[in-house]
Design a protein around this motif. Structure first.
Motif, PDB file in Angstrom:
ATOM      1  N   ASP A   1      35.692  39.451  37.809  1.00  0.00           N
ATOM      2  CA  ASP A   1      34.845  40.239  36.979  1.00  0.00           C
ATOM      3  C   ASP A   1      35.198  41.705  37.228  1.00  0.00           C
ATOM      4  O   ASP A   1      34.418  42.654  37.188  1.00  0.00           O
ATOM      5  CB  ASP A   1      33.284  40.037  37.430  1.00  0.00           C
ATOM      6  CG  ASP A   1      32.897  40.553  38.870  1.00  0.00           C
ATOM      7  OD1 ASP A   1      33.984  40.505  39.723  1.00  0.00           O
ATOM      8  OD2 ASP A   1      31.994  40.612  39.224  1.00  0.00           O
ATOM      9  N   HIS A   2      36.340  42.141  37.593  1.00  0.00           N
ATOM     10  CA  HIS A   2      37.026  43.168  37.750  1.00  0.00           C
ATOM     11  C   HIS A   2      37.389  43.866  36.694  1.00  0.00           C
ATOM     12  O   HIS A   2      38.310  43.644  36.264  1.00  0.00           O
ATOM     13  CB  HIS A   2      37.888  43.334  39.101  1.00  0.00           C
ATOM     14  CG  HIS A   2      38.391  44.711  39.802  1.00  0.00           C
ATOM     15  ND1 HIS A   2      39.433  45.254  39.258  1.00  0.00           N
ATOM     16  CD2 HIS A   2      37.892  45.289  40.368  1.00  0.00           C
ATOM     17  CE1 HIS A   2      39.698  46.247  39.991  1.00  0.00           C
ATOM     18  NE2 HIS A   2      38.616  46.645  40.479  1.00  0.00           N
ATOM     19  N   VAL A   3      36.432  44.751  36.410  1.00  0.00           N
ATOM     20  CA  VAL A   3      36.414  45.488  34.753  1.00  0.00           C
ATOM     21  C   VAL A   3      37.902  46.330  34.614  1.00  0.00           C
ATOM     22  O   VAL A   3      38.663  46.094  33.801  1.00  0.00           O
ATOM     23  CB  VAL A   3      35.254  46.092  34.506  1.00  0.00           C
ATOM     24  CG1 VAL A   3      35.368  46.871  33.090  1.00  0.00           C
ATOM     25  CG2 VAL A   3      34.198  45.115  34.175  1.00  0.00           C
ATOM     26  N   PRO A   4      38.421  47.131  35.705  1.00  0.00           N
ATOM     27  CA  PRO A   4      39.491  47.646  35.590  1.00  0.00           C
ATOM     28  C   PRO A   4      40.622  46.931  35.359  1.00  0.00           C
ATOM     29  O   PRO A   4      41.642  47.209  34.790  1.00  0.00           O
ATOM     30  CB  PRO A   4      39.544  48.629  36.993  1.00  0.00           C
ATOM     31  CG  PRO A   4      38.087  48.916  37.106  1.00  0.00           C
ATOM     32  CD  PRO A   4      37.421  47.435  36.797  1.00  0.00           C
ATOM     33  N   ALA A   5      40.673  45.831  36.038  1.00  0.00           N
ATOM     34  CA  ALA A   5      41.750  44.687  35.902  1.00  0.00           C
ATOM     35  C   ALA A   5      41.715  43.966  34.648  1.00  0.00           C
ATOM     36  O   ALA A   5      42.838  43.809  34.088  1.00  0.00           O
ATOM     37  CB  ALA A   5      41.893  43.923  37.151  1.00  0.00           C
ATOM     38  N   LEU A   6      40.573  43.819  34.316  1.00  0.00           N
ATOM     39  CA  LEU A   6      40.337  43.093  32.859  1.00  0.00           C
ATOM     40  C   LEU A   6      41.039  44.329  31.789  1.00  0.00           C
ATOM     41  O   LEU A   6      41.774  43.667  30.727  1.00  0.00           O
ATOM     42  CB  LEU A   6      39.225  42.803  32.629  1.00  0.00           C
ATOM     43  CG  LEU A   6      38.570  41.451  33.330  1.00  0.00           C
ATOM     44  CD1 LEU A   6      37.012  41.605  33.202  1.00  0.00           C
ATOM     45  CD2 LEU A   6      39.184  40.273  32.468  1.00  0.00           C
ATOM     46  N   SER A   7      40.498  45.279  31.751  1.00  0.00           N
ATOM     47  CA  SER A   7      40.835  46.352  30.637  1.00  0.00           C
ATOM     48  C   SER A   7      42.359  46.372  30.763  1.00  0.00           C
ATOM     49  O   SER A   7      42.996  46.810  29.750  1.00  0.00           O
ATOM     50  CB  SER A   7      40.103  47.619  30.766  1.00  0.00           C
ATOM     51  OG  SER A   7      40.531  48.296  32.208  1.00  0.00           O
ATOM     52  N   GLY A   8      42.661  46.531  31.879  1.00  0.00           N
ATOM     53  CA  GLY A   8      44.367  46.856  32.361  1.00  0.00           C
ATOM     54  C   GLY A   8      45.239  45.532  31.865  1.00  0.00           C
ATOM     55  O   GLY A   8      46.205  45.965  31.130  1.00  0.00           O
ATOM     56  N   LEU A   9      44.744  44.502  32.124  1.00  0.00           N
ATOM     57  CA  LEU A   9      45.399  43.231  31.461  1.00  0.00           C
ATOM     58  C   LEU A   9      45.409  43.314  29.816  1.00  0.00           C
ATOM     59  O   LEU A   9      46.391  43.048  29.343  1.00  0.00           O
ATOM     60  CB  LEU A   9      44.703  42.129  32.053  1.00  0.00           C
ATOM     61  CG  LEU A   9      45.278  40.850  31.623  1.00  0.00           C
ATOM     62  CD1 LEU A   9      47.090  40.789  31.938  1.00  0.00           C
ATOM     63  CD2 LEU A   9      44.746  39.773  32.262  1.00  0.00           C
ATOM     64  N   ALA A  10      44.299  43.721  29.464  1.00  0.00           N
ATOM     65  CA  ALA A  10      44.146  43.676  27.998  1.00  0.00           C
ATOM     66  C   ALA A  10      45.187  44.657  27.360  1.00  0.00           C
ATOM     67  O   ALA A  10      45.910  44.457  26.436  1.00  0.00           O
ATOM     68  CB  ALA A  10      42.806  44.085  27.444  1.00  0.00           C
ATOM     69  N   ARG A  11      45.343  45.971  27.967  1.00  0.00           N
ATOM     70  CA  ARG A  11      46.227  46.987  27.432  1.00  0.00           C
ATOM     71  C   ARG A  11      47.813  46.429  27.646  1.00  0.00           C
ATOM     72  O   ARG A  11      48.484  46.496  26.834  1.00  0.00           O
ATOM     73  CB  ARG A  11      46.035  48.168  28.210  1.00  0.00           C
ATOM     74  CG  ARG A  11      45.057  49.046  27.733  1.00  0.00           C
ATOM     75  CD  ARG A  11      44.961  50.437  28.242  1.00  0.00           C
ATOM     76  NE  ARG A  11      45.030  50.625  29.920  1.00  0.00           N
ATOM     77  CZ  ARG A  11      44.171  50.555  30.724  1.00  0.00           C
ATOM     78  NH1 ARG A  11      42.568  50.574  30.293  1.00  0.00           N
ATOM     79  NH2 ARG A  11      44.338  50.504  31.991  1.00  0.00           N
ATOM     80  N   ALA A  12      48.071  45.816  28.795  1.00  0.00           N
ATOM     81  CA  ALA A  12      49.516  45.176  28.817  1.00  0.00           C
ATOM     82  C   ALA A  12      49.459  44.293  28.040  1.00  0.00           C
ATOM     83  O   ALA A  12      50.875  44.095  27.406  1.00  0.00           O
ATOM     84  CB  ALA A  12      49.511  44.863  30.530  1.00  0.00           C
ATOM     85  N   LEU A  13      48.834  43.395  27.756  1.00  0.00           N
ATOM     86  CA  LEU A  13      49.101  42.278  26.758  1.00  0.00           C
ATOM     87  C   LEU A  13      49.147  42.835  25.504  1.00  0.00           C
ATOM     88  O   LEU A  13      49.854  42.271  24.718  1.00  0.00           O
ATOM     89  CB  LEU A  13      47.786  41.054  26.731  1.00  0.00           C
ATOM     90  CG  LEU A  13      47.736  40.458  27.996  1.00  0.00           C
ATOM     91  CD1 LEU A  13      46.362  39.596  28.120  1.00  0.00           C
ATOM     92  CD2 LEU A  13      48.755  39.385  28.201  1.00  0.00           C
ATOM     93  N   VAL A  14      48.520  43.878  24.969  1.00  0.00           N
ATOM     94  CA  VAL A  14      48.488  44.432  23.648  1.00  0.00           C
ATOM     95  C   VAL A  14      50.004  45.149  23.658  1.00  0.00           C
ATOM     96  O   VAL A  14      50.728  44.913  22.496  1.00  0.00           O
ATOM     97  CB  VAL A  14      47.715  45.572  23.336  1.00  0.00           C
ATOM     98  CG1 VAL A  14      47.921  46.514  22.121  1.00  0.00           C
ATOM     99  CG2 VAL A  14      46.156  44.995  23.122  1.00  0.00           C
ATOM    100  N   LEU A  15      50.449  45.782  24.619  1.00  0.00           N
ATOM    101  CA  LEU A  15      51.941  46.232  24.488  1.00  0.00           C
ATOM    102  C   LEU A  15      52.872  45.467  24.729  1.00  0.00           C
ATOM    103  O   LEU A  15      53.956  45.599  24.247  1.00  0.00           O
ATOM    104  CB  LEU A  15      51.854  47.354  25.772  1.00  0.00           C
ATOM    105  CG  LEU A  15      50.974  48.458  25.730  1.00  0.00           C
ATOM    106  CD1 LEU A  15      51.095  49.316  27.306  1.00  0.00           C
ATOM    107  CD2 LEU A  15      51.428  49.320  24.753  1.00  0.00           C
ATOM    108  N   SER A  16      52.697  44.138  24.993  1.00  0.00           N
ATOM    109  CA  SER A  16      53.329  42.933  25.171  1.00  0.00           C
ATOM    110  C   SER A  16      53.361  42.147  24.042  1.00  0.00           C
ATOM    111  O   SER A  16      54.041  41.064  23.708  1.00  0.00           O
ATOM    112  CB  SER A  16      53.285  41.989  26.236  1.00  0.00           C
ATOM    113  OG  SER A  16      53.435  42.905  27.537  1.00  0.00           O
ATOM    114  N   GLY A  17      52.335  42.479  23.085  1.00  0.00           N
ATOM    115  CA  GLY A  17      52.424  41.841  21.671  1.00  0.00           C
ATOM    116  C   GLY A  17      51.559  40.657  21.766  1.00  0.00           C
ATOM    117  O   GLY A  17      51.467  39.652  20.591  1.00  0.00           O
TER     118      GLY A  17
END
Length: 72
Positions: free
Chosen positions: A35-51
């Protein structure tokens, strides 16, 4: 508490453009605390950048459900 340091390492890796490492570190942080929101949002950004947009949308939705007011 492993999750804050792994999340920070993941975010720093993303800043350097090392998306595979960023995704790996953020996933480790989330295994420790899902439930660590900064990690979740960071992962979402990294995944978008990775396609990986579909997975990113799922992760971002989780972050919003946990904390709708997070500035991510």
């Amino acid at each position: 508490m492993i999750y804050p340091s792994r999340a920070m390492l993941g975010l720093m890796s993303m800043e350097r453009g090392d998306l595979p490492r960023a995704i790996q570190e953020l996933r480790i942080a989330l295994r420790a605390r899902g439930d660590h929101v900064p990690a979740l949002s960071g992962l979402a950004r990294a995944l978008v950048l990775s396609g990986e947009v579909d997975e990113a949308q799922q992760i971002a939705s989780q972050a919003v459900q946990i904390n709708p007011k997070h500035p991510s």
